[in-house]
Design an enzyme around this catalytic site. Structure first.
Site, PDB file in Angstrom:
ATOM      1  N   HIS A 169      41.041   6.726  31.799  1.00 11.39           N
ATOM      2  CA  HIS A 169      39.690   6.872  32.351  1.00 11.39           C
ATOM      3  C   HIS A 169      39.723   7.027  33.867  1.00 11.39           C
ATOM      4  O   HIS A 169      38.691   7.121  34.508  1.00 11.39           O
ATOM      5  CB  HIS A 169      38.805   5.689  31.953  1.00 11.39           C
ATOM      6  CG  HIS A 169      39.260   4.392  32.533  1.00 11.39           C
ATOM      7  ND1 HIS A 169      40.232   3.630  31.942  1.00 11.39           N
ATOM      8  CD2 HIS A 169      38.889   3.746  33.646  1.00 11.39           C
ATOM      9  CE1 HIS A 169      40.436   2.556  32.681  1.00 11.39           C
ATOM     10  NE2 HIS A 169      39.644   2.601  33.719  1.00 11.39           N
ATOM     11  N   GLY A 170      40.890   7.049  34.432  1.00 13.30           N
ATOM     12  CA  GLY A 170      41.051   7.237  35.867  1.00 13.30           C
ATOM     13  C   GLY A 170      42.522   7.362  36.182  1.00 13.30           C
ATOM     14  O   GLY A 170      43.375   7.125  35.334  1.00 13.30           O
ATOM     15  N   ALA A 171      42.818   7.723  37.417  1.00 15.73           N
ATOM     16  CA  ALA A 171      44.215   7.900  37.801  1.00 15.73           C
ATOM     17  C   ALA A 171      44.910   6.564  38.031  1.00 15.73           C
ATOM     18  O   ALA A 171      46.108   6.453  37.874  1.00 15.73           O
ATOM     19  CB  ALA A 171      44.306   8.755  39.067  1.00 15.73           C
ATOM     20  N   GLY A 172      44.170   5.545  38.409  1.00 19.12           N
ATOM     21  CA  GLY A 172      44.755   4.244  38.711  1.00 19.12           C
ATOM     22  C   GLY A 172      45.040   4.102  40.194  1.00 19.12           C
ATOM     23  O   GLY A 172      45.243   5.080  40.910  1.00 19.12           O
ATOM     24  N   LYS A 174      29.375   5.619  46.077  1.00 16.52           N
ATOM     25  CA  LYS A 174      29.907   4.323  45.677  1.00 16.52           C
ATOM     26  C   LYS A 174      28.978   3.258  46.229  1.00 16.52           C
ATOM     27  O   LYS A 174      28.590   3.301  47.373  1.00 16.52           O
ATOM     28  CB  LYS A 174      31.330   4.156  46.243  1.00 16.52           C
ATOM     29  CG  LYS A 174      31.986   2.858  45.953  1.00 16.52           C
ATOM     30  CD  LYS A 174      32.508   2.827  44.547  1.00 16.52           C
ATOM     31  CE  LYS A 174      33.243   1.525  44.300  1.00 16.52           C
ATOM     32  NZ  LYS A 174      33.710   1.412  42.949  1.00 16.52           N
TER      33      LYS A 174
END
Length: 120
Positions: free
Chosen positions: A43-46, A119
């Site tokens: 769900h994301g690159a990390g 964000k």
């Protein structure tokens, strides 16, 4: 790249399309999870470095300038979030997506280019 952005597998509850993006100016992606992984994928690159390390290592104005140079606008509730969510704080999305595709965990569907980061 798959021809459909959304399909169904035999498991009704599985999620098959995932957006992968982590404030990277280069790209994001839509991935299709495979039936063998119950429709699941990353769900994301990390994170490449911790939030604390990002706050202490990166310069607020330099991060803003780098994003602006890449044509990306950013709005955040707190200035410290600029460093925490900077592209340098995350792993390379393209490498993660390519790895998931090559391993058969998911199939690349669509490459995305961010135009804004929100964000807060």
């Amino acid at each position: 790249m798959c021809s459909q952005a959304r399909t169904r597998c035999e498991h009704e509850a599985c999620v098959l399309v995932t957006v992968v993006s982590d404030a990277q100016p280069e790209c994001g992606a839509l991935l299709q999870g495979m039936a063998e992984t119950f429709g699941s994928t990353c769900h994301g690159a990390g994170r490449a470095q911790s939030r604390n390390k990002s706050r202490n290592k990166l310069n607020y104005q330099q991060v803003l300038d780098n994003l602006a140079d890449a044509g990306i606008s950013i709005r955040v509730a707190s200035p410290k979030l600029v460093m925490e969510e900077a592209p340098e704080s995350y792993k390379d999305v393209t490498a993660v997506v390519d790895t998931c595709d090559a391993a058969g965990i998911s199939k690349k569907c669509v490459k995305l280019r961010p135009i804004a980061v929100v964000k807060g």
